[in-house]
Write an enzyme that holds these catalytic residues in place. Structure first.
Site, PDB file in Angstrom:
ATOM      1  N   ASN A   9       0.870  -1.177   0.000  1.00  0.00           N
ATOM      2  CA  ASN A   9       0.000   0.000   0.000  1.00  0.00           C
ATOM      3  C   ASN A   9       0.909   1.230   0.000  1.00  0.00           C
ATOM      4  OD1 ASN A   9      -1.795   2.050   0.476  1.00  0.00           O
ATOM      5  ND2 ASN A   9      -2.353   1.375   2.547  1.00  0.00           N
ATOM      6  N   TRP A  10       0.971   1.883  -1.135  1.00  0.00           N
ATOM      7  CA  TRP A  10       1.900   3.026  -1.256  1.00  0.00           C
ATOM      8  C   TRP A  10       1.336   4.301  -0.649  1.00  0.00           C
ATOM      9  CZ3 TRP A  10       3.966   2.493  -7.021  1.00  0.00           C
ATOM     10  CH2 TRP A  10       4.637   1.267  -7.132  1.00  0.00           C
ATOM     11  N   LYS A  11       0.074   4.255  -0.243  1.00  0.00           N
ATOM     12  CA  LYS A  11      -0.589   5.429   0.362  1.00  0.00           C
ATOM     13  C   LYS A  11      -0.424   6.644  -0.569  1.00  0.00           C
ATOM     14  CE  LYS A  11      -0.058   3.241   4.801  1.00  0.00           C
ATOM     15  NZ  LYS A  11       0.025   3.356   6.252  1.00  0.00           N
ATOM     16  N   HIS A  96      -9.346   1.243   5.055  1.00  0.00           N
ATOM     17  CA  HIS A  96      -8.073   1.449   5.760  1.00  0.00           C
ATOM     18  C   HIS A  96      -8.305   2.392   6.943  1.00  0.00           C
ATOM     19  CE1 HIS A  96      -3.964   2.570   6.660  1.00  0.00           C
ATOM     20  NE2 HIS A  96      -3.594   1.488   5.999  1.00  0.00           N
ATOM     21  N   GLU A  98      -6.679   4.781   8.028  1.00  0.00           N
ATOM     22  CA  GLU A  98      -6.456   6.205   7.728  1.00  0.00           C
ATOM     23  C   GLU A  98      -7.713   6.818   7.116  1.00  0.00           C
ATOM     24  OE1 GLU A  98      -2.848   5.505   5.566  1.00  0.00           O
ATOM     25  OE2 GLU A  98      -1.868   4.980   7.456  1.00  0.00           O
ATOM     26  N   GLU A 168      -4.888  -4.736  10.793  1.00  0.00           N
ATOM     27  CA  GLU A 168      -3.894  -3.675  10.929  1.00  0.00           C
ATOM     28  C   GLU A 168      -4.149  -2.908  12.227  1.00  0.00           C
ATOM     29  OE1 GLU A 168      -2.056  -2.624   6.845  1.00  0.00           O
ATOM     30  OE2 GLU A 168      -3.704  -1.250   7.227  1.00  0.00           O
ATOM     31  N   GLY A 174       2.943   2.477  10.779  1.00  0.00           N
ATOM     32  CA  GLY A 174       3.879   3.583  10.607  1.00  0.00           C
ATOM     33  C   GLY A 174       4.655   3.935  11.862  1.00  0.00           C
ATOM     34  N   SER A 213       3.876  -1.916  10.293  1.00  0.00           N
ATOM     35  CA  SER A 213       5.334  -1.968  10.465  1.00  0.00           C
ATOM     36  C   SER A 213       5.947  -3.311  10.054  1.00  0.00           C
ATOM     37  CB  SER A 213       5.726  -1.601  11.900  1.00  0.00           C
ATOM     38  OG  SER A 213       5.309  -0.277  12.206  1.00  0.00           O
ATOM     39  N   GLY A 234       3.137  -1.112   4.270  1.00  0.00           N
ATOM     40  CA  GLY A 234       3.125   0.313   3.961  1.00  0.00           C
ATOM     41  C   GLY A 234       4.523   0.808   3.631  1.00  0.00           C
ATOM     42  N   GLY A 235       5.188   1.394   4.617  1.00  0.00           N
ATOM     43  CA  GLY A 235       6.490   2.036   4.406  1.00  0.00           C
ATOM     44  C   GLY A 235       7.506   1.182   3.662  1.00  0.00           C
TER      45      GLY A 235
HETATM   46  P1  13P Z   1       3.331   0.552   7.637  1.00  0.00           P
HETATM   47  O1  13P Z   1       3.830  -0.735   7.046  1.00  0.00           O
HETATM   48  O2  13P Z   1       4.042   1.757   7.132  1.00  0.00           O
HETATM   49  O3  13P Z   1       3.236   0.489   9.127  1.00  0.00           O
HETATM   50  O4  13P Z   1       1.804   0.733   7.097  1.00  0.00           O
HETATM   51  C1  13P Z   1       0.922  -0.317   7.232  1.00  0.00           C
HETATM   52  C2  13P Z   1      -0.304   0.007   6.484  1.00  0.00           C
HETATM   53  O5  13P Z   1      -1.069   0.876   6.863  1.00  0.00           O
HETATM   54  C3  13P Z   1      -0.570  -0.740   5.248  1.00  0.00           C
HETATM   55  O6  13P Z   1      -1.862  -0.523   4.801  1.00  0.00           O
END
Ligand code: 13P
Length: 253
Positions: A9-11, A96, A98, A168, A174, A213, A234-235
Protein backbone atom coordinates in the site's frame (compact mmCIF):
# COMPACT_ATOMS: atom_id res chain seq x y z
CA UNK A 1 -3.82 -24.51 1.76
CA UNK A 2 -4.34 -20.79 1.38
CA UNK A 3 -2.19 -18.95 -1.15
CA UNK A 4 -0.06 -16.32 0.51
CA UNK A 5 -0.57 -12.69 -0.38
CA UNK A 6 1.75 -9.71 -0.11
CA UNK A 7 0.32 -6.30 -0.95
CA UNK A 8 2.13 -2.97 -1.00
CA UNK A 9 0.00 0.00 0.00
CA UNK A 10 1.90 3.03 -1.26
CA UNK A 11 -0.59 5.43 0.36
CA UNK A 12 -0.26 9.04 -0.88
CA UNK A 13 3.26 8.66 -2.23
CA UNK A 14 4.94 8.47 -5.63
CA UNK A 15 4.60 10.69 -8.67
CA UNK A 16 3.87 8.82 -11.89
CA UNK A 17 7.50 8.49 -12.97
CA UNK A 18 8.71 7.31 -9.56
CA UNK A 19 5.80 4.89 -9.35
CA UNK A 20 6.69 3.26 -12.65
CA UNK A 21 10.31 2.89 -11.53
CA UNK A 22 9.34 1.37 -8.19
CA UNK A 23 7.01 -1.10 -9.87
CA UNK A 24 9.77 -2.01 -12.34
CA UNK A 25 12.15 -2.60 -9.42
CA UNK A 26 9.69 -4.97 -7.75
CA UNK A 27 9.01 -6.83 -11.00
CA UNK A 28 12.73 -7.26 -11.71
CA UNK A 29 13.58 -8.50 -8.22
CA UNK A 30 10.54 -10.57 -7.29
CA UNK A 31 8.28 -10.93 -10.32
CA UNK A 32 9.22 -14.60 -10.65
CA UNK A 33 7.42 -15.39 -7.42
CA UNK A 34 4.03 -14.24 -8.72
CA UNK A 35 3.29 -17.86 -9.65
CA UNK A 36 3.60 -19.00 -6.02
CA UNK A 37 1.91 -16.19 -4.14
CA UNK A 38 -0.41 -13.27 -4.84
CA UNK A 39 1.61 -10.06 -5.18
CA UNK A 40 -0.28 -6.77 -5.32
CA UNK A 41 0.82 -3.16 -5.70
CA UNK A 42 -1.53 -0.33 -4.71
CA UNK A 43 -0.27 3.02 -6.00
CA UNK A 44 -2.28 6.24 -5.72
CA UNK A 45 -5.01 6.73 -8.35
CA UNK A 46 -2.85 9.03 -10.46
CA UNK A 47 -0.19 6.35 -10.91
CA UNK A 48 -2.49 3.40 -11.67
CA UNK A 49 -1.87 3.80 -15.40
CA UNK A 50 1.91 4.04 -15.11
CA UNK A 51 2.15 1.08 -12.72
CA UNK A 52 -0.41 -0.93 -14.68
CA UNK A 53 1.73 -0.55 -17.80
CA UNK A 54 4.75 -1.99 -15.97
CA UNK A 55 2.78 -4.87 -14.41
CA UNK A 56 1.11 -6.04 -17.61
CA UNK A 57 1.87 -9.75 -18.28
CA UNK A 58 3.99 -10.02 -15.10
CA UNK A 59 1.43 -11.76 -12.87
CA UNK A 60 1.77 -8.99 -10.26
CA UNK A 61 -1.62 -7.43 -9.71
CA UNK A 62 -2.79 -3.84 -9.48
CA UNK A 63 -4.95 -2.44 -6.67
CA UNK A 64 -6.53 0.88 -5.83
CA UNK A 65 -6.50 2.22 -2.28
CA UNK A 66 -10.16 3.22 -2.18
CA UNK A 67 -13.38 3.13 -4.20
CA UNK A 68 -16.93 4.50 -4.17
CA UNK A 69 -20.01 2.27 -3.95
CA UNK A 70 -22.01 3.62 -6.89
CA UNK A 71 -21.28 2.70 -10.49
CA UNK A 72 -21.68 6.18 -12.02
CA UNK A 73 -23.45 9.48 -11.54
CA UNK A 74 -23.25 12.78 -9.71
CA UNK A 75 -20.59 11.90 -7.13
CA UNK A 76 -17.93 14.54 -7.67
CA UNK A 77 -14.43 13.32 -6.96
CA UNK A 78 -15.35 9.67 -6.53
CA UNK A 79 -14.19 6.64 -8.55
CA UNK A 80 -16.39 3.59 -9.17
CA UNK A 81 -15.47 -0.12 -9.06
CA UNK A 82 -16.05 -0.33 -12.83
CA UNK A 83 -13.67 2.57 -13.42
CA UNK A 84 -10.99 0.81 -11.37
CA UNK A 85 -11.43 -2.38 -13.38
CA UNK A 86 -11.24 -0.27 -16.55
CA UNK A 87 -7.97 1.22 -15.26
CA UNK A 88 -6.50 -2.28 -14.89
CA UNK A 89 -7.17 -2.96 -11.21
CA UNK A 90 -8.13 -6.42 -10.08
CA UNK A 91 -8.04 -5.52 -6.38
CA UNK A 92 -9.11 -2.68 -4.12
CA UNK A 93 -8.21 -1.84 -0.51
CA UNK A 94 -11.28 -0.82 1.50
CA UNK A 95 -11.69 0.64 4.99
CA UNK A 96 -8.07 1.45 5.76
CA UNK A 97 -7.82 2.99 9.23
CA UNK A 98 -6.46 6.20 7.73
CA UNK A 99 -9.70 6.54 5.78
CA UNK A 100 -11.82 5.60 8.77
CA UNK A 101 -10.04 8.09 11.04
CA UNK A 102 -9.16 10.99 8.72
CA UNK A 103 -11.97 10.77 6.15
CA UNK A 104 -14.57 9.55 8.67
CA UNK A 105 -15.43 6.44 6.71
CA UNK A 106 -18.02 4.37 8.58
CA UNK A 107 -18.59 0.61 8.81
CA UNK A 108 -21.68 1.05 6.66
CA UNK A 109 -19.66 2.81 3.93
CA UNK A 110 -17.09 0.03 4.12
CA UNK A 111 -19.81 -2.60 3.70
CA UNK A 112 -21.31 -0.83 0.69
CA UNK A 113 -17.90 -0.47 -0.92
CA UNK A 114 -17.17 -4.19 -0.44
CA UNK A 115 -20.51 -5.21 -1.96
CA UNK A 116 -20.16 -2.90 -4.95
CA UNK A 117 -16.56 -3.94 -5.61
CA UNK A 118 -17.19 -7.69 -5.45
CA UNK A 119 -20.27 -7.16 -7.61
CA UNK A 120 -18.12 -5.45 -10.23
CA UNK A 121 -15.62 -8.32 -10.24
CA UNK A 122 -12.91 -6.69 -8.11
CA UNK A 123 -11.23 -8.57 -5.29
CA UNK A 124 -11.19 -6.84 -1.94
CA UNK A 125 -8.75 -6.30 0.92
CA UNK A 126 -10.78 -4.98 3.84
CA UNK A 127 -8.87 -3.48 6.75
CA UNK A 128 -9.78 -3.76 10.41
CA UNK A 129 -7.89 -2.98 13.60
CA UNK A 130 -8.06 -1.45 17.04
CA UNK A 131 -6.57 1.76 18.45
CA UNK A 132 -3.95 1.78 21.20
CA UNK A 133 -6.60 2.93 23.65
CA UNK A 134 -8.97 0.11 22.72
CA UNK A 135 -6.14 -2.38 23.14
CA UNK A 136 -5.13 -0.93 26.51
CA UNK A 137 -8.71 -1.26 27.70
CA UNK A 138 -8.86 -4.89 26.60
CA UNK A 139 -11.28 -4.15 23.77
CA UNK A 140 -9.18 -5.21 20.77
CA UNK A 141 -11.19 -8.30 19.89
CA UNK A 142 -14.51 -6.54 20.52
CA UNK A 143 -13.54 -3.70 18.16
CA UNK A 144 -12.33 -5.99 15.42
CA UNK A 145 -15.33 -8.28 15.87
CA UNK A 146 -17.73 -5.36 15.29
CA UNK A 147 -15.78 -4.19 12.23
CA UNK A 148 -15.75 -7.66 10.65
CA UNK A 149 -19.42 -8.33 11.37
CA UNK A 150 -20.50 -4.95 9.97
CA UNK A 151 -18.26 -5.30 6.93
CA UNK A 152 -19.36 -8.78 5.90
CA UNK A 153 -22.96 -9.22 6.96
CA UNK A 154 -25.23 -9.39 3.95
CA UNK A 155 -22.39 -9.18 1.44
CA UNK A 156 -22.45 -11.75 -1.39
CA UNK A 157 -19.10 -13.52 -1.58
CA UNK A 158 -19.01 -16.08 -4.40
CA UNK A 159 -15.38 -17.07 -4.00
CA UNK A 160 -13.75 -16.76 -0.56
CA UNK A 161 -10.43 -16.14 -2.26
CA UNK A 162 -11.79 -12.82 -3.51
CA UNK A 163 -11.97 -11.40 -0.01
CA UNK A 164 -8.93 -10.73 2.16
CA UNK A 165 -9.12 -9.34 5.67
CA UNK A 166 -6.15 -7.22 6.70
CA UNK A 167 -5.65 -6.98 10.45
CA UNK A 168 -3.89 -3.67 10.93
CA UNK A 169 -3.69 -2.61 14.57
CA UNK A 170 -3.64 1.18 14.37
CA UNK A 171 -0.90 1.46 16.99
CA UNK A 172 1.40 -0.57 14.74
CA UNK A 173 0.91 1.44 11.54
CA UNK A 174 3.88 3.58 10.61
CA UNK A 175 5.24 3.41 14.16
CA UNK A 176 7.97 0.80 13.80
CA UNK A 177 6.25 -1.18 16.57
CA UNK A 178 4.76 -4.22 14.90
CA UNK A 179 2.47 -6.60 16.74
CA UNK A 180 4.36 -9.67 17.91
CA UNK A 181 3.51 -12.78 15.90
CA UNK A 182 1.61 -14.13 18.92
CA UNK A 183 -0.37 -10.89 19.33
CA UNK A 184 -1.30 -10.84 15.65
CA UNK A 185 -2.16 -14.54 15.61
CA UNK A 186 -4.40 -14.15 18.67
CA UNK A 187 -6.53 -11.54 16.89
CA UNK A 188 -6.36 -13.14 13.46
CA UNK A 189 -7.54 -16.53 14.68
CA UNK A 190 -10.44 -14.70 16.36
CA UNK A 191 -11.17 -12.96 13.04
CA UNK A 192 -11.36 -16.33 11.29
CA UNK A 193 -13.82 -17.54 13.89
CA UNK A 194 -15.93 -14.38 13.54
CA UNK A 195 -15.88 -14.70 9.74
CA UNK A 196 -16.92 -18.33 10.17
CA UNK A 197 -20.04 -17.27 12.06
CA UNK A 198 -21.05 -15.17 9.06
CA UNK A 199 -19.72 -17.18 6.13
CA UNK A 200 -19.66 -20.73 7.43
CA UNK A 201 -17.04 -23.18 6.18
CA UNK A 202 -15.74 -20.86 3.48
CA UNK A 203 -14.11 -18.72 6.20
CA UNK A 204 -11.37 -21.35 6.29
CA UNK A 205 -10.42 -20.26 2.77
CA UNK A 206 -10.40 -16.52 3.40
CA UNK A 207 -6.97 -15.05 3.63
CA UNK A 208 -6.20 -12.96 6.68
CA UNK A 209 -3.08 -10.83 6.40
CA UNK A 210 -1.26 -8.69 8.94
CA UNK A 211 -0.31 -5.04 8.46
CA UNK A 212 1.58 -2.60 10.66
CA UNK A 213 5.33 -1.97 10.46
CA UNK A 214 6.00 -5.13 8.46
CA UNK A 215 9.56 -5.26 7.14
CA UNK A 216 12.12 -7.73 5.84
CA UNK A 217 13.24 -8.47 9.40
CA UNK A 218 9.91 -9.40 10.98
CA UNK A 219 8.01 -10.95 8.07
CA UNK A 220 9.27 -14.52 8.52
CA UNK A 221 8.20 -14.82 12.15
CA UNK A 222 4.81 -13.33 11.38
CA UNK A 223 4.25 -15.78 8.53
CA UNK A 224 5.09 -18.72 10.77
CA UNK A 225 1.72 -18.27 12.51
CA UNK A 226 -1.14 -20.41 11.18
CA UNK A 227 -3.64 -17.57 10.62
CA UNK A 228 -1.22 -15.06 9.10
CA UNK A 229 -1.53 -15.61 5.37
CA UNK A 230 0.53 -12.66 4.23
CA UNK A 231 1.01 -8.94 4.77
CA UNK A 232 -0.25 -5.52 3.83
CA UNK A 233 2.93 -3.48 3.74
CA UNK A 234 3.12 0.31 3.96
CA UNK A 235 6.49 2.04 4.41
CA UNK A 236 8.62 -0.95 3.43
CA UNK A 237 6.73 -1.27 0.13
CA UNK A 238 8.11 2.09 -1.01
CA UNK A 239 11.57 0.58 -1.63
CA UNK A 240 11.89 -2.14 -4.24
CA UNK A 241 14.61 -3.93 -2.25
CA UNK A 242 12.62 -4.27 0.96
CA UNK A 243 9.38 -5.12 -0.84
CA UNK A 244 11.19 -7.80 -2.84
CA UNK A 245 12.75 -9.26 0.34
CA UNK A 246 9.31 -9.48 1.94
CA UNK A 247 7.88 -11.16 -1.16
CA UNK A 248 10.80 -13.61 -1.21
CA UNK A 249 10.23 -14.49 2.46
CA UNK A 250 6.57 -15.22 1.72
CA UNK A 251 7.21 -17.08 -1.50
CA UNK A 252 9.95 -19.28 -0.09
CA UNK A 253 7.95 -21.46 2.34
P1 13P B 1 3.33 0.55 7.64
O1 13P B 1 3.83 -0.73 7.05
O2 13P B 1 4.04 1.76 7.13
O3 13P B 1 3.24 0.49 9.13
O4 13P B 1 1.80 0.73 7.10
C1 13P B 1 0.92 -0.32 7.23
C2 13P B 1 -0.30 0.01 6.48
O5 13P B 1 -1.07 0.88 6.86
C3 13P B 1 -0.57 -0.74 5.25
O6 13P B 1 -1.86 -0.52 4.80
Amino acid sequence: MRKRLIAGNWKMNMMMGEAGELARGVVDRAGGLAENIDIILAPPYTALGAVGDVLRETGIMLAAQNVFWEESGAFTGEISPGMLADAGCSWVIIGHSERRQILLETDEMVRMKIGASLGAGLKVIVCVGETLEERAEGRAIKTVDAQVVKALTGVDIDDPEDLVIAYEPIWAIGTGHHATPAEAEFVQSAIREIAGNILGDSAARIRIVYGGSVNEENIRDLLAEPDIDGALVGGASLRAESMASIIEAAGAK
